[in-house]
Design an enzyme around this catalytic site. Structure first.
Site, PDB file in Angstrom:
ATOM      1  N   CYS A   8      -4.995  -3.032   3.395  1.00  0.00           N
ATOM      2  CA  CYS A   8      -4.560  -2.755   4.768  1.00  0.00           C
ATOM      3  C   CYS A   8      -5.686  -2.865   5.801  1.00  0.00           C
ATOM      4  O   CYS A   8      -6.122  -3.962   6.120  1.00  0.00           O
ATOM      5  CB  CYS A   8      -3.871  -1.395   4.804  1.00  0.00           C
ATOM      6  SG  CYS A   8      -2.760  -1.205   6.244  1.00  0.00           S
ATOM      7  N   LYS A  16      -9.894   1.919  -1.691  1.00  0.00           N
ATOM      8  CA  LYS A  16      -9.985   1.352  -0.330  1.00  0.00           C
ATOM      9  C   LYS A  16     -11.307   1.756   0.323  1.00  0.00           C
ATOM     10  O   LYS A  16     -11.656   2.943   0.366  1.00  0.00           O
ATOM     11  CB  LYS A  16      -8.792   1.854   0.477  1.00  0.00           C
ATOM     12  CG  LYS A  16      -8.662   1.267   1.878  1.00  0.00           C
ATOM     13  CD  LYS A  16      -7.392   1.838   2.532  1.00  0.00           C
ATOM     14  CE  LYS A  16      -7.114   1.304   3.900  1.00  0.00           C
ATOM     15  NZ  LYS A  16      -5.890   1.892   4.488  1.00  0.00           N
ATOM     16  N   GLU A  32       0.845  -1.208   0.000  1.00  0.00           N
ATOM     17  CA  GLU A  32       0.000   0.000   0.000  1.00  0.00           C
ATOM     18  C   GLU A  32       0.883   1.262   0.000  1.00  0.00           C
ATOM     19  O   GLU A  32       1.879   1.331   0.735  1.00  0.00           O
ATOM     20  CB  GLU A  32      -0.848  -0.001   1.286  1.00  0.00           C
ATOM     21  CG  GLU A  32      -1.746   1.210   1.461  1.00  0.00           C
ATOM     22  CD  GLU A  32      -2.388   1.274   2.860  1.00  0.00           C
ATOM     23  OE1 GLU A  32      -1.759   0.837   3.850  1.00  0.00           O
ATOM     24  OE2 GLU A  32      -3.513   1.780   2.950  1.00  0.00           O
TER      25      GLU A  32
HETATM   26  O1  LIG Z   1      -5.487  -1.679  11.246  1.00  0.00           O
HETATM   27  C1  LIG Z   1      -4.321  -1.415  11.530  1.00  0.00           C
HETATM   28  O2  LIG Z   1      -3.826  -1.705  12.618  1.00  0.00           O
HETATM   29  C2  LIG Z   1      -3.446  -0.706  10.552  1.00  0.00           C
HETATM   30  C3  LIG Z   1      -4.207  -0.133   9.392  1.00  0.00           C
HETATM   31  C4  LIG Z   1      -3.392   0.823   8.591  1.00  0.00           C
HETATM   32  O3  LIG Z   1      -2.296   1.167   8.950  1.00  0.00           O
HETATM   33  C5  LIG Z   1      -3.901   1.328   7.309  1.00  0.00           C
HETATM   34  O4  LIG Z   1      -4.982   0.930   6.862  1.00  0.00           O
HETATM   35  O5  LIG Z   1      -3.199   2.163   6.692  1.00  0.00           O
END
Ligand SMILES: O=C(O)CCC(=O)C(=O)O
Length: 265
Positions: free
Chosen positions: A145, A110, A40
């Protein structure tokens, strides 16, 4: 099917343009793979909120140009991770997937934005559509993510035919245990491969977890990276998805339409 996950180190002392060129070469080096996966927001850094607007690009921007060329030169399917997409007045965290001829096969915005009341959650708009990408022999379902925490999204992808769930991420080291656990859980409950590709290094003061991981449909970890920049190479067998779903047909026992109203007394 050979898959390579390239866990990129994202450090802010490396200019974005330099990293883009460097990553394109890393993709070209994986010409023996069928599928290459990147993390990402590896251009700007998932936590470099102050740079999001400056590094935002249209769908046909510089990362698209570089990744389309790299996919074509290597002759691979490329999940190029995500970019900060500029679309009118909005920004999106948008993943880009290319075919071996360099054409863009899919873009996924996303859905679950991270940050609660700051960062991505307030700076970016939310995607609304699930995206699957049929490769010859294996259908990918894509998520990004923080999406990993929301199992209903993955069920939607499986219902749409996904056999391998690809999750580019910029997951922090502080919650590395969640990353590993959730990647395995999504594989087991969906009886699908999970290819979860994170970043290494530290940017915006946030140390990244690394530890990209590939899990098979039975929940076995096929490969796991360390904390630094690294390439994971694995073999995926679409038959394994079919066999797992036939031999242990838990997906067929789903009760749809829950929750039902509780019965009292
Ligand atoms: O859910 C998490 O602990 C990390 C999520 C994250 O860093 C993101 O989505 O950019």
């Amino acid at each position: 099917m050979h898959a390579s996950l390239i866990q990129i180190a994202v450090d802010q002392d490396e200019p974005v343009k330099t990293r883009r060129e460097r990553v394109a070469e890393l993709v070209r080096a994986e010409r023996d793979a069928d599928l290459v996966v990147l993390p990402e927001l590896w251009t700007v850094g998932a936590f470099a909120y102050e740079s999001f607007a400056a590094e935002a690009e249209p769908l046909d921007g510089p990362t698209h140009e570089a990744m389309a060329a790299a996919a074509r030169d290597a002759g691979v399917w490329l999940h190029a991770g995500s970019v900060v997409e500029a679309a009118g007045d909005d920004l999106y965290n948008t993943s880009l997937v290319y075919g071996p001829d360099g054409t863009r096969a899919a873009a996924y915005r996303k859905i679950h934005r991270f940050g609660f009341d700051r960062g991505e959650a307030v700076m970016m708009a939310a995607g609304e559509e699930l995206v699957t990408v049929p490769l010859p022999g294996l259908t990918l379902g894509v998520a990004t993510c923080y999406d990993l925490r929301f199992p209903e999204l993955f069920r939607g992808l499986v219902d749409a035919g996904a056999q391998a769930l690809v999750v580019p991420a910029g997951w922090p080291a502080r919650r590395r245990a969640h990353w590993t656990l959730l990647a395995q859980a999504r594989a087991v409950e969906n009886q699908a491969y999970v290819l979860a590709c994170g970043t290494a290094g530290t940017h915006a003061g946030v140390e990244q977890a690394g530890h990209s991981i590939v899990v098979d449909p039975w929940g076995e970890v096929l490969a796991e990276a360390g904390p630094d920049e690294e390439v994971l190479r694995v073999e995926l067998d679409p038959e394994k998805v079919t066999a797992t779903r036939e031999q242990f047909p838990a997906l067929k026992d789903r009760v749809l339409g829950l929750p039902r109203p509780p019965r009292h007394g």
